[in-house]
Design an enzyme around this catalytic site. Structure first.
Site, mmCIF file in Angstrom:
data_model
loop_
_atom_site.group_PDB
_atom_site.id
_atom_site.type_symbol
_atom_site.label_atom_id
_atom_site.label_comp_id
_atom_site.label_asym_id
_atom_site.label_seq_id
_atom_site.Cartn_x
_atom_site.Cartn_y
_atom_site.Cartn_z
ATOM 1 N N GLY A 290 0.854 -1.185 0.000
ATOM 2 C CA GLY A 290 0.000 0.000 0.000
ATOM 3 C C GLY A 290 0.883 1.226 0.000
ATOM 4 N N CYS A 359 -5.861 23.848 17.197
ATOM 5 C CA CYS A 359 -5.705 24.318 18.569
ATOM 6 C C CYS A 359 -5.189 23.183 19.454
ATOM 7 C CB CYS A 359 -7.046 24.844 19.080
ATOM 8 S SG CYS A 359 -6.897 25.768 20.615
#
Length: 429
Positions: A290, A359
């Protein structure tokens, strides 16, 4: 730095697929996932051509969790690779492009009844069974007079691979598969092989990801053949052996990926010798790359917002992305290379930490990178982000997911559009 695929530097500017990063920014904005289409197809061809043996049947199965969308499925369909899916959503994406069902393998340690029923309805080729309760669940959902359902069993050979603990998958306490050292596993295999509703084909294992040691793969293969011999003595023939993936790729200086041509030549030769010696032939051998197909074929393009040096001496570069589109540094402590795409060859002035706008103190994209002093508005590329970045992107902080663009032969095409604020509230009630 090392360049891959069609990546090149022209007059101090970074290009990929013959396209400049400034052109991509003007057309699509940032943040932006950029994939080298030619590199993708060439990597697929590399695996197809390298993983061959004159006396063994072989199959290359793409692990779609690394990077999947409809455009990628179309490339895979044309390449002749098979496809590994781990959810109903991945299967649905493949089905929308009419990917050949006989070439689909359904993985996962907790397939839901709904996902199993959907896969059976679609007529997928093979289930990779994880444990006995899942086998029973599939059996209950088999309906009517139909062909026996092909299955493999995922087993754990207990091979220690030197990689991050979160992507090492064959420890004795791994959540995946059943241990070959548990006598109950062989009894369960005999049960599956004798059930006429199923066509038990063999075994699957996967020792981890981002592995650079040849010996890990060779040892896993030898261990699996030894277990096949044990099963043969109990009257169970294994006709397919899937060795999974885990082939390491280049992220930063010092990474030394294996030469796949040499690895596969040695691996398949060893397997043939062992299988012939144990009188276990014929056996089809499969692998599931992959990351090794997509990682170095992709970059993520950001715009620099500002630069700040803290009282403690940390020099930050703030970009318009975040851990929402680049989670692997926070998740795996992964390391990356980054460059200012308009000043590729300029002298480096300092060491910087590239961070985003989420944040979170842990919103770090690149922990340490040497760069010329970045300027607001410049473009910064993070390299080798073609695997597990788009796939793992989230809407944390209600940030929108970046689009995906394929570049090739001097042109670009949008294959996944940028999310909008309206997309963020689409499912809200």
């Amino acid at each position: 730095m090392q360049l891959f695929g069609t990546q090149e530097i022209r007059n101090n500017q970074f290009y990929m697929g013959g396209v400049s990063m400034e052109e991509l920014k003007e057309t699509y904005g940032t943040p932006l996932y950029v994939m080298d289409e030619q590199a993708l197809t060439e990597n697929m061809r590399l695996f197809q051509e390298s993983f061959r043996h004159e006396r063994l049947d072989t199959e290359v199965i793409y692990a779609s969790k690394a990077f999947m969308n409809r455009a990628m499925v179309r490339l895979l369909k044309d390449s002749g690779l098979s496809l590994d899916v781990v959810s109903g959503g991945e299967l649905y994406t493949a089905a929308k492009e009419d990917f050949p069902r006989e070439r689909i393998y359904f993985h996962g340690n907790n397939k839901s009844p709904e996902e199993i029923a959907y896969a059976l309805k679609e007529g997928i080729g093979t289930f990779i069974v994880d444990h006995e309760l899942e086998f029973q669940r599939i059996a209950l959902l088999l309906k009517g007079d139909r062909r026996p359902q092909r299955i493999l069993l995922r087993v754990n050979p207990g091979i220690e691979a030197h990689t991050h603990e979160y992507i090492s998958t064959t420890k004795n306490d791994s959540k995946f598969g059943l241990s070959i050292f548990d006598e109950a596993t062989a009894d369960f295999i005999k049960k599956m092989a004798s059930d006429r509703r199923f066509d038990f084909r063999g075994l699957h294992c996967h020792i981890g990801s981002q592995i650079f040691e040849e010996e890990s793969f060779l040892k896993a293969a030898k261990t699996m053949v030894e277990y096949m011999r044990t099963l043969s003595e109990k009257g169970v023939q294994v006709r397919e052996l899937n060795l999974g993936g885990g082939f390491g790729v280049h992220y930063v200086q010092g990474d030394e990926p294996l030469n796949l041509n040499k690895l596969f030549e040695k691996l398949l030769a060893q397997l043939y010798t062992l299988l012939e010696k144990e009188n276990l032939l014929p056996v089809k051998i499969m692998i599931e790359p992959g990351r090794a197909i997509t990682a170095t074929a992709g970059i993520t393009l950001y715009e620099v917002g500002s630069v700040k040096k803290t009282f403690g001496g940390m020099h930050y570069v703030f970009v318009d992305g975040s851990m929402a589109d680049h989670i692997r540094t926070a998740l795996y402590d992964a390391r990356y290379t980054a460059k200012l795409t308009g000043r590729m060859m300029d002298p480096q002035s300092d060491t910087f930490r590239v961070t985003g706008k989420a944040c979170e103190s842990g919103d770090i994209l690149v922990k340490e990178v040497r760069l010329p002093l970045p300027r607001p508005g410049e473009l910064l590329a993070v390299f080798s982000t073609g695997a597990y970045h788009y796939s793992m992107a989230s809407n944390y902080n209600r940030l929108t997911k970046p689009p995906v663009v394929f570049v090739k032969d001097g042109g670009s095409r949008l294959v996944v559009r940028r999310e909008t604020y309206e997309d963020l509230i689409r499912n809200d009630l």
